[in-house]
Enzyme design. Sequence first.
Site, mmCIF file in Angstrom:
data_model
loop_
_atom_site.group_PDB
_atom_site.id
_atom_site.type_symbol
_atom_site.label_atom_id
_atom_site.label_comp_id
_atom_site.label_asym_id
_atom_site.label_seq_id
_atom_site.Cartn_x
_atom_site.Cartn_y
_atom_site.Cartn_z
ATOM 1 N N PRO A 2 26.323 1.414 -65.749
ATOM 2 C CA PRO A 2 25.988 0.026 -66.273
ATOM 3 C C PRO A 2 25.115 -0.551 -65.649
ATOM 4 O O PRO A 2 25.295 -0.865 -64.502
ATOM 5 C CB PRO A 2 27.411 -0.518 -66.475
ATOM 6 C CG PRO A 2 28.486 0.417 -65.758
ATOM 7 C CD PRO A 2 27.435 1.759 -65.140
ATOM 8 N N ARG A 290 16.492 7.223 -55.206
ATOM 9 C CA ARG A 290 16.470 7.603 -56.772
ATOM 10 C C ARG A 290 15.578 8.242 -57.576
ATOM 11 O O ARG A 290 14.289 7.925 -56.931
ATOM 12 C CB ARG A 290 16.914 6.148 -57.382
ATOM 13 C CG ARG A 290 17.861 5.284 -56.825
ATOM 14 C CD ARG A 290 19.119 5.879 -56.371
ATOM 15 N NE ARG A 290 19.980 6.353 -57.564
ATOM 16 C CZ ARG A 290 20.428 5.438 -58.510
ATOM 17 N NH1 ARG A 290 20.524 4.180 -58.397
ATOM 18 N NH2 ARG A 290 20.922 5.726 -59.839
#
Length: 300
Positions: A2, A290
């Site tokens: 989320p 990431r």
Amino acid sequence: MPELPEVESLRLSLARYIIGSTIKCVEVRNGKLVSGKGAVRQSNKNKVAEFIENLKGKKIKKIERRAKNIIIEFTSGEILLVHLKMTGQLVFVGKKDKRNMIFGGHPIQETTDSLPHKHTYIIFTLDNGTIYYNDVRQFGYCLYYKNKQILEEEKHFENLGLEPFEEVFTLEYFIKEMQNKKSPLKKVLLDQSVVVGCGNIYCDEVAFASKVLPQRICSSLTKKELAKLYENIKLILQKAIDSGGSSVANYLLADGSRGNYSDYHQVYGKKGLPCPVCKTTLSSVQLAGRTTVFCPKCQK
DNA sequence: CTTTCTGTTAGAAA
DNA sequence: ATTTCTAACAGAAA
């Protein structure tokens, strides 16, 4: 789940069902999720008992959101703070229909018939249905606060930047903050320090739409580029909210349905595929730990 | 089988 | 002050 659009979509869908509802009882199957924040958490019997006792009989007044946190406020002024981290879900199943209602026209692809399941860790029984807190990786938490003031004193939100949809988030503010930063764009958007809401998906989508490489050092960005980024942060987050968020892996709305925005992803998770604009093969690089996908031709 | 990767972020380490 | 790394965990993918 989320990122901001997913949390906001969940907030909106949940609100339809539980505003005005009263908590009848709470079952905690994994105590560490309610025992405090931080990486190292331990289940604490007293805390669990307090958590359950504190919430019993409380009537839900409103649901708010700060960054990726959901804040459920009771008529008594007490607070339940929920953070879903990577895989948390809040799924509501109404009392009357065992089956789900449809939220916002999104087709239901996930059944709630099997709830609770082995990753259901907290069960809130309401007067009109049940909320299941599921969390495969158990990084998320539900925390009780006596009131808003105590929540603030916990400085839970102290490192968060501005909300992208609030008026105080102006282009002038954004330019001023970004020009100070000597880190890559991706890192600054991810760390929430200037503006909150972008996680790995929306960072890549915003950078692509703005034709800016995510590895660019913020202070090197031109005002024109920053203006593009500013617009796209607001635009893309809003469009994603309008689609109910991006259901990557296990993100669900409150009724167990999925968000559609993943259909509109341009670059996230598309390394090696052709750029939707120029057909150049999309590249990826590690940034701020990431995987970051971008078009080496469109983005400068 | 093993290894690597995943939407988050606090807190430690550098 | 700032930035990078690690931990929390399960499971899908390679």
